[in-house]
Enzyme design. Sequence first.
Site, PDB file in Angstrom:
ATOM      1  N   GLU A 176       0.830  -1.216   0.000  1.00 21.43           N
ATOM      2  CA  GLU A 176       0.000   0.000   0.000  1.00 21.43           C
ATOM      3  C   GLU A 176       0.864   1.266   0.000  1.00 21.43           C
ATOM      4  O   GLU A 176       1.163   1.832   1.048  1.00 21.43           O
ATOM      5  CB  GLU A 176      -0.932   0.020   1.229  1.00 21.43           C
ATOM      6  N   LYS A 213      -2.772  -2.012  -2.795  1.00 21.93           N
ATOM      7  CA  LYS A 213      -3.807  -1.118  -2.280  1.00 21.93           C
ATOM      8  C   LYS A 213      -3.382   0.302  -2.624  1.00 21.93           C
ATOM      9  O   LYS A 213      -2.365   0.794  -2.118  1.00 21.93           O
ATOM     10  CB  LYS A 213      -3.985  -1.296  -0.766  1.00 21.93           C
TER      11      LYS A 213
END
Length: 295
Positions: A176, A213
């Site tokens: 992420e 993400k």
Amino acid sequence: MNQKHFEQMKNGNGFIAALDQSGGSTPKALALYGVTEDQYSNEDEMFDLVHDMRTRIITAPAFDSEQIIGAILFEQTMDREIEGKYTGDYLAEDKGVVPFLKVDKGLAEESNGVQLMKPIDDLDDKLKRANERHIFGTKMRSVIKEANQEGIKKVVDQQFDLGKKIIDAGLVPIIEPEVDINSPEKEKCEELLKSEIKSHLDNLDQDDHVMLKLTIPTVANTYKELIEHPNVVRVVALSGGYAADEANEKLKENNDLIASFSRALTQDLNVNQSDKEFNDVLSKAVESIYQASIT
């Protein structure tokens, strides 16, 4: 790796619930839920209250694998129980939802327009415990604020270096590198980020799998190439501070990008709601995020 969970993450319709606010963001999450700081006197009581909140969310009828395919947990949540089972087992067995664990320890100071992750000195222990608790994958977050090539490269290098350790432990990492939605160079950051991620993905072994993400991109379908990459199980989007309606509208413009929202999922829940009110509000949020995720 649990093959059933792998198939669900790769092909399931729905989204991932992010229930992983940790120490620093817990008071804010509780305040949003209607629990003020004068209602607990120490950290233990605070974490008990946040576990009560998460238990209420996870056990609600609206929290269901028809629309929610995975959930990201804070370390304390993984180590606690819901209805006599470890949270990960309850999610998988009772709800059909794939459990993930947040493994990062927060962000380092900004440098080169980015914030790397603080060192995760206990990563090996966390991964061992995650396997014991039947967790499928992990999540770790860095932040990009400026279109600084050197900074963005460092963020992605760090994510994939740790990601490789996580893969070697038999888990699937959610990488992420969040792009700050308020960055004046957001679109340029996303182009640089995509290029860096792509070069790392191309160097993975055939059997190495990651998830990504990412902030919902300024230009719709920017991440199409990453979504289609053979080493990528799924690409999910964070709401990044956008209000729920705006996050959902932006997400709908991106084909095959699914949500992994935190605040947008829980922002209208309140400790004082009756169980029916609570479930109705959660159901509405789940449905709206689900609809945005299946475009």
